[in-house]
Design an enzyme around this catalytic site. Structure first.
Site, mmCIF file in Angstrom:
data_model
loop_
_atom_site.group_PDB
_atom_site.id
_atom_site.type_symbol
_atom_site.label_atom_id
_atom_site.label_comp_id
_atom_site.label_asym_id
_atom_site.label_seq_id
_atom_site.Cartn_x
_atom_site.Cartn_y
_atom_site.Cartn_z
ATOM 1 N N ASP A 1 0.787 -1.219 0.062
ATOM 2 C CA ASP A 1 0.042 0.102 -0.121
ATOM 3 C C ASP A 1 0.609 1.232 0.017
ATOM 4 O O ASP A 1 1.934 0.901 0.699
ATOM 5 C CB ASP A 1 -0.976 -0.110 1.306
ATOM 6 C CG ASP A 1 -2.124 0.920 1.070
ATOM 7 O OD1 ASP A 1 -2.319 1.417 -0.126
ATOM 8 O OD2 ASP A 1 -2.714 1.180 1.990
ATOM 9 N N ASN B 1 -11.071 -2.482 -5.446
ATOM 10 C CA ASN B 1 -10.194 -1.452 -6.160
ATOM 11 C C ASN B 1 -10.805 -1.387 -7.756
ATOM 12 O O ASN B 1 -10.328 -0.313 -8.245
ATOM 13 C CB ASN B 1 -8.553 -2.113 -6.485
ATOM 14 C CG ASN B 1 -7.563 -2.027 -5.128
ATOM 15 O OD1 ASN B 1 -6.843 -2.702 -4.878
ATOM 16 N ND2 ASN B 1 -8.269 -0.900 -4.290
#
Ligand code: IPE
Ligand code: IPE
Ligand code: MG
Length: 254
Positions: A31, A79
């Protein structure tokens, strides 16, 4: 530079620390690519591109330290809700990355496996993945698992569905369903649970990643953004893991 070359000819820097224990399986939530790019005034996709270099670095570090399974969370079911440009850019990056590095992965005896809704990925990406998965399924020494269009709740729901189907078909008695039965119907039932889960960029959450498999994993969160997470940072995470007293609900023995 290719990882093949890096693995063979370059002096190892930083030094691999002396580790008390090395996890068999490390899972990573990669991330912070977007923030890494933002802070440099770059488009988010540049962050993802630089993040791809960290994948190579961590693969190398995993090999050097003896980690046998590495699971990388590359794209979550959630996502898909990102802007189309970013999703398309990520898919193209994935396809290019595989093409560019397939040979080194094979040369380094790394088996590629994928977990997630592979059929939702663009056809070209699917084709590349399937080819490399087949090419790498024999004679491998370590396994790279890429979580793609992956969501843990979906995975668990699919397991429940498969078990329910067997029960409805009379192949399984519902009374015999155990934790083991659920685990056996997840995407990769033969893979041991990760002992260590690393999340970069400081967020203290799981974001729908391996909820079942991480039940007793040690968690390691670093503020470092994924594009800056390289060999040294991976070794630091392993060192931290080495110092943890894992008790699994028992009492302290040391
Ligand atoms: C991780 O970086 C990569 C993916 C989720 C594909 P992000 O893109 O989430 O970066 P941040 O969290 O916005 O910084
Ligand atoms: C988790 O990161 C998914 C991946 C790294 C692929 P996100 O950036 O999508 O997670 P949230 O939105 O911060 O929870
Ligand atoms: Mg993020």
């Amino acid at each position: 530079m290719t990882i093949g070359v890096k693995l063979e000819t370059r002096n190892l820097k930083p030094e691999i620390p002396k580790l008390e224990k090395v996890p068999e399986h490390v899972a990573v939530i990669m991330d912070g690519n977007g923030r890494w790019a933002n802070e440099r005034g770059l488009p988010r996709l540049k962050g993802h591109e630089e993040g791809a270099q960290s994948v190579l670095a961590v693969l190398k570090a995993a090999k050097e330290s003896g980690v046998n399974y590495l699971t990388l969370y590359a794209f979550s079911t959630e996502n898909w809700n990102r802007p189309k440009d970013e999703v398309d850019g990520l898919m193209t990056l994935l396809a290019t990355f595989m093409q560019k590095h397939a040979r080194e992965l094979l040369k380094n005896k790394i088996r590629l496996r994928v977990m997630g809704e592979v059929d939702r990925l663009p056809k070209a990406v699917q084709a590349g993945l399937i080819k490399l998965m087949k090419q790498s399924e024999k004679g491998y020494e370590r396994t790279l698992i890429v979580a793609l269009s992956y969501g843990s709740r979906k995975e668990i729901a699919e397991s429940a569905k498969a078990i329910a189907r067997k029960a409805a078909a009379g192949e399984l008695d519902p009374e015999t369903v155990t934790e083991e039965t659920v685990a056996q119907h997840l995407y990769l039932p033969d893979v041991p649970d990760p002992e260590l889960m690393i999340r970069t960029s400081g967020e203290l959450r799981l974001s729908n990643f391996l909820l079942w498999q991480l039940s007793y994993a040690e968690l390691y969160v670093t503020e470092t953004y994924w594009p800056d997470f390289r060999e040294k940072e991976f070794f630091q995470a392993l060192e931290s893991f080495g110092k943890r007293g894992r008790r699994f609900g028992g009492v302290v023995t040391q």
